[in-house]
Design an enzyme around this catalytic site. Structure first.
Site, PDB file in Angstrom:
ATOM      1  N   ASP A  47       0.839  -1.282  -0.122  1.00 14.37           N
ATOM      2  CA  ASP A  47      -0.373   0.018  -0.139  1.00 14.37           C
ATOM      3  C   ASP A  47       0.955   1.359  -0.037  1.00 14.37           C
ATOM      4  O   ASP A  47       1.928   0.994   0.169  1.00 14.37           O
ATOM      5  CB  ASP A  47      -0.946  -0.291   1.429  1.00 14.37           C
ATOM      6  N   ASP A 103       0.459   3.520   2.460  1.00 11.18           N
ATOM      7  CA  ASP A 103       0.348   4.086   3.639  1.00 11.18           C
ATOM      8  C   ASP A 103      -0.379   5.424   3.650  1.00 11.18           C
ATOM      9  O   ASP A 103      -1.685   4.891   3.245  1.00 11.18           O
ATOM     10  CB  ASP A 103       1.417   4.847   4.626  1.00 11.18           C
TER      11      ASP A 103
END
Length: 306
Positions: A244, A246
């Site tokens: 991802d 973050d």
């Protein structure tokens, strides 16, 4: 490929992180669970021992095989101790991470070379006076925390397989188990961090200390009956998978567990392929000099009681 004599001197520990809790995913042959008690308590899981591509391995699930252990509660000392007691010379680990750089895309791998420690609750050393096997105070150099030679092997393996892997990356390890705020994420980016996770520290630092365990293990016939203090320290290398971005990207929702696990599961086959290729390359090399240097790094930086 190495001959049987070269492989006999090498045993590779593999620590699987989030999304990799089932050690059978690697396809270990002649698999057998080995249980350990350590002076620091029980490891996160039994060691799944056997061979991978003909190379002796011991696989451990960092968060337990049902992923029930949160990052702050992982018994890192017991995990590293168990691998070292079993006779491991190398440790290859996988870890999920959030990306703090646009170019480190979800699904891609990062070969870690530096860390920043933002943990607050974890024992960071074996040498804290709690175990008589570790006497003194260890001021371990940490300029280059990961094994450069083992990182080189992983890099070669990734290129051979055509796997996209960033050749270096600075990871910041936070305590967790919550994810970062946007302010924290931007701060870590300003520090030069590339990725973020919750488990690399203290695992990597303990692996560097792992060669000084003064204990014999006559109860395991397959392992040479020598004191661990006479063996070299562990060659530790970590492959992080970006799952991802973050929460630093403006206008986007922050990371959630669903994102992390979905991305890891979709790309875990790359880690499996990489580790299978890497273990054969590790076994094909002569590590005597590297292992001796690792041991000397620890022994020369322990201050014994006067």
């Amino acid at each position: 490929m190495a001959g049987d004599g070269a492989k006999a001197n090498i045993m590779i520990g593999i620590i699987g992180g989030s999304g990799f809790s089932d050690p059978s995913a690697l396809g270990v042959e002649d698999a057998k669970d080995v249980e350990y008690d350590t002076p620091f308590g029980k490891p996160s899981s039994p060691l799944l021992t056997g061979t991978l591509c003909g190379v002796p391995v011991a696989v451990l699930a960092r968060h337990g095989r049902r992923h029930t252990i949160l990052p702050s509660a992982v018994n890192y000392r017991a995990n590293v101790y168990a691998l070292r007691r079993h006779g491991c010379t190398h440790v290859l680990v996988s870890t999920a991470c959030g990306s703090l750089r646009e170019e480190y895309r979800p699904g891609q791998l990062v070969l870690l070379d530096q860390f920043i420690d933002r943990t607050t609750k974890r024992p960071l050393t074996f040498f804290d006076g709690s175990c008589d096997e570790f006497v003194g105070i260890c001021h371990l150099p940490m300029a280059d925390p990961f094994c450069g030679e083992t990182r080189g092997v992983l890099g070669e393996a990734a290129k051979e397989l055509g796997i996209t892997m960033h050749e270096k990356g600075t990871i910041v390890t936070i305590e967790g188990s919550r994810f970062s705020t946007r302010a924290e994420s931007h701060m870590f980016r300003s520090w030069g961090c590339d990725v973020i996770n919750m488990t690399t520290v203290p695992e990597v630092t303990l692996a560097k200390e792992g060669g000084l365990c003064h204990v014999r293990y006559p109860d395991i016939p397959a392992v040479p009956q020598v004191t661990l203090a006479k063996e070299a320290g562990l060659c530790y290398a970590a492959v992080a998978m970006c799952t991802d971005y973050d929460c630093w990207r403006e206008g986007e929702a922050g990371v959630g567990v669903g994102d992390v696990m979905a991305t890891f599961r979709a790309n875990v086959s790359s880690v499996v392929r990489l580790f299978k290729e890497a273990v054969t390359r590790v076994a094909a090399r002569d590590w005597a000099e590297t292992l001796q240097k690792n041991k000397e790094t620890v022994t020369s930086n322990v201050m014994l009681p006067s």
